[in-house]
Design a protein around this motif. Sequence first.
Motif, mmCIF file in Angstrom:
data_model
loop_
_atom_site.group_PDB
_atom_site.id
_atom_site.type_symbol
_atom_site.label_atom_id
_atom_site.label_comp_id
_atom_site.label_asym_id
_atom_site.label_seq_id
_atom_site.Cartn_x
_atom_site.Cartn_y
_atom_site.Cartn_z
ATOM 1 N N GLU A 359 -39.627 49.262 -49.228
ATOM 2 C CA GLU A 359 -40.453 48.068 -49.410
ATOM 3 C C GLU A 359 -39.948 47.227 -50.569
ATOM 4 O OE1 GLU A 359 -42.804 46.912 -47.480
ATOM 5 O OE2 GLU A 359 -42.461 48.592 -46.107
ATOM 6 N N ALA A 360 -39.458 47.899 -51.638
ATOM 7 C CA ALA A 360 -38.933 47.156 -52.782
ATOM 8 C C ALA A 360 -37.672 46.388 -52.404
ATOM 9 C CB ALA A 360 -38.655 48.118 -53.934
ATOM 10 N N VAL A 361 -36.805 47.026 -51.599
ATOM 11 C CA VAL A 361 -35.592 46.348 -51.139
ATOM 12 C C VAL A 361 -35.951 45.169 -50.240
ATOM 13 C CG1 VAL A 361 -33.502 46.617 -49.728
ATOM 14 C CG2 VAL A 361 -34.137 48.400 -51.360
ATOM 15 N N LYS A 362 -36.915 45.396 -49.354
ATOM 16 C CA LYS A 362 -37.352 44.322 -48.459
ATOM 17 C C LYS A 362 -37.906 43.136 -49.252
ATOM 18 C CE LYS A 362 -40.600 43.396 -44.683
ATOM 19 N NZ LYS A 362 -41.598 43.998 -43.767
ATOM 20 N N LYS A 363 -38.703 43.444 -50.261
ATOM 21 C CA LYS A 363 -39.322 42.372 -51.040
ATOM 22 C C LYS A 363 -38.293 41.560 -51.809
ATOM 23 C CE LYS A 363 -42.879 41.490 -54.539
ATOM 24 N NZ LYS A 363 -43.872 42.095 -55.446
ATOM 25 N N VAL A 364 -37.331 42.260 -52.454
ATOM 26 C CA VAL A 364 -36.352 41.533 -53.254
ATOM 27 C C VAL A 364 -35.446 40.686 -52.367
ATOM 28 C CG1 VAL A 364 -34.456 43.219 -53.306
ATOM 29 C CG2 VAL A 364 -34.912 41.824 -55.315
ATOM 30 N N HIS A 365 -35.262 41.069 -51.104
ATOM 31 C CA HIS A 365 -34.467 40.271 -50.174
ATOM 32 C C HIS A 365 -35.244 39.040 -49.698
ATOM 33 C CE1 HIS A 365 -30.655 42.374 -48.908
ATOM 34 N NE2 HIS A 365 -31.201 43.344 -49.650
ATOM 35 N N SER A 366 -36.462 39.270 -49.235
ATOM 36 C CA SER A 366 -37.194 38.204 -48.543
ATOM 37 C C SER A 366 -37.986 37.301 -49.484
ATOM 38 C CB SER A 366 -38.132 38.822 -47.500
ATOM 39 O OG SER A 366 -39.010 39.742 -48.131
ATOM 40 N N GLU A 367 -38.544 37.880 -50.570
ATOM 41 C CA GLU A 367 -39.398 37.083 -51.462
ATOM 42 C C GLU A 367 -38.812 36.901 -52.852
ATOM 43 O OE1 GLU A 367 -43.232 38.841 -51.597
ATOM 44 O OE2 GLU A 367 -43.325 39.207 -49.423
ATOM 45 N N GLY A 368 -38.004 37.880 -53.276
ATOM 46 C CA GLY A 368 -37.506 37.855 -54.642
ATOM 47 C C GLY A 368 -38.387 38.694 -55.545
ATOM 48 N N ASP A 369 -37.798 39.238 -56.611
ATOM 49 C CA ASP A 369 -38.535 40.069 -57.565
ATOM 50 C C ASP A 369 -37.642 40.283 -58.773
ATOM 51 O OD1 ASP A 369 -40.561 41.518 -58.641
ATOM 52 O OD2 ASP A 369 -40.599 43.091 -57.107
#
Length: 582
Positions: A359-369
Amino acid sequence: MSSKAETLLRVKQLRAEADALEQSIQTITPLAAIGKHFDESPATPLLSTDLAAQLEQQEQLMLNELKSYASRDMIKLTPRTEVLPALSTEGEQILAAGFTPDLDILRQVVQEGSYDLPKPNPVAGQLLKKKVVELQAGKLMLPGREAAEPVRELLKAQLAGDAAAAAAGAAALDADLAKTFALLSAELATQQEYFQHLTAISKGDHSAVSKDMIAVFTRRKWAANKKVTVHLIEKGPQFALEVQVQAKPVLTKKDLDNYIAGQMAPSRSLNIDYVRGRVPQTGHLHPLLKVREEYRKIFLNMGFTEMKTNNFVESSFWNFDTLFQPQHHPARDAHDTFFVRSPAKAALPTSAEGPCYVEAVKKVHSEGDFGSIGHRTPWKEDEAQKNILRTHTTAASARALKELADQGEFRPVKYFSIDRVFRNETLDHTHLAEFHQIEGLIADRNLSLAHLLSTLKEFFRALGMKDLRFKPAYNPYTEPSMEVFAFHPGLKKWIEVGNSGVFRPEMLRPMGLPEDVSVIAWGLSLERPTMILYGIDNIRDLCGHTIDLKLVKTNPFCRLKPSDEEAEETSTAAAAAAAASQ
C-alpha cells in the motif's frame, strides 16, 4: 509372437553376453585359426567376420584381441567396407522364438488340425498362395481336409525329427496324397532352411547365405544388406601361434635415484619418465570468472557483504515498482524486457513482510508521499504481479534493503552483488540479451553526494583507474545520478565505466527505513572490462556459441592493479631507463 518373442530375444541376448564373457576369460586365442587358414588357403583373404563366425565369438570382442596382436606386429589388420546382410528386429524375434512365423502356423495346422484366423494375416496369405493350406470357416487346414489325415500323421513324424518314418509312410500313400505330402514336406524343409540361414547371418557366417536367400529375407523384412566395416586379416612379420609375454623389469627406488642423479640412461622398458602417471585433464576458468573474482576481492577488501542474487525470475513489483519506476515507463515494455509466460504472475509481499508495504508503494506512485508528489498515475496491482527475467540486480538490492528495514533497529551496511541480468537487446558486437552486472551500495545515516564521489574514487582506484570524470544523468530511482568516465591509457580516450546515484526517498521510505538514512549505489558491467583487459573486440567472442574454447584454456591470469601500484611501477621503470642511459 510379439511379447513372447521379445522375452525370448532378451533371454538369448543375456545368454550371448554370458557366453562372450566366458570366451573372453578363456586363454584360447584366434591365432591358431588364423595360422590354419593361411596354411590351408594362403590365397584366400580372411575377414574378421568370417573368423568370428568360425570361432563362434562376437566380432567386436574378438576384434579387441586382434588389435592387441596387431600392436605386436603378429598380424596386420586393414579396415574395409563390405555390404553384408544384417537381421532386422523381426529377424531377431524369429531367432529368439526358434521358428519362422510360417513354420509356426504350419506346426499348429499339423499338430492340432487347424489354425484360427480371425483377421487377415500376411503370413497366412503367403501359405494360401503356395496352396499348402486352405481356408475354411475362418480356419486354416491342410488341403483335402479329412482325406489329408494320413498326411498329417506323417508330417507330425517329420516335425518330431523322424524323417525315416515319414519317408516310409509317404511311399505307401496314393498319388494325390503323396503329392500333398511332398508339397507340405518341402515347405517345412524350406522354413527350417530359412531359420538356419537367419542363424548363420546372426553369427556372421555370411558366406553360407546365398543372394537368393538374402533377397527372400529382404522381401519378408527379416534382414537387409547394410554397409559395415570389417577387417582384412594378414600375417605380420612377428606372426606366431602363441603370444610371447616378456617379464617386466622391476623399478626400484635406487633406479629412480640413479636416473635423477644422471647415473642411469633412459630405458624404454622401465619408462621412468612416466612413473608419475599421466597429467590429468582439468577444467579451466573462463575469463569472465577470473575478472569476476578480482572484482569480488576488491569489494570484500573494502568491507562489503555479498547479497543473495539467486532470483533470475523476478516480479515487476521488486524489479520496477519498489524502485519508484512508473508503470508506464518504456523500460517495462516487451521490447526491453523478457516476460515469463508460465507462471505469468507472482504473489506480492505477504503479511510477514509487512502488510502496509504494498500500500505504501502504491500510494507513493499514485498520490505521492514523504515530500514527493509521485507519478500521479493509477497504480495497478495486476501490472506489479507480472513475472519477468530481471533487468538489473538492483531488484536484489531492493530485497536486501527491505530485509534491513524489517530488522527493526537500523545498522549501517555495505552490500555488493555480481550476477546475470537479462534485457531484450538488439544483438551486436557489444550487446547481448544476457550479461553480468556489478553493483555496490552503502546504507548509513546522513550520506551525501560527497560520500558517493569519495567511494567511487576509492573503488575505481583499486581497479587501476585514477583519472575519473562524472557526468549528471537520470535514473528513475536515484537522485542525484551520475555517469562515471575513466581515461583509458591504452585506448587513449575517456570511456564510460559505470553509473551511480543516491537512492530516492520514494524508494527507501516505504520500506520503513529511518528518514536520516541514505543509500549510495553504483553499478557497472562485467563483460566490457573483461573485453578491454583481454583485448577482445566482439562480445560474441567472449560469450556464446562462437567462443573459441582455446581462449578459455589458455587465457592468462587476471590481476587488477591499484593505480598507485601502477604509478610506482612506472616510476621504477623510468628510473631504471634513466640509469641505463647514463
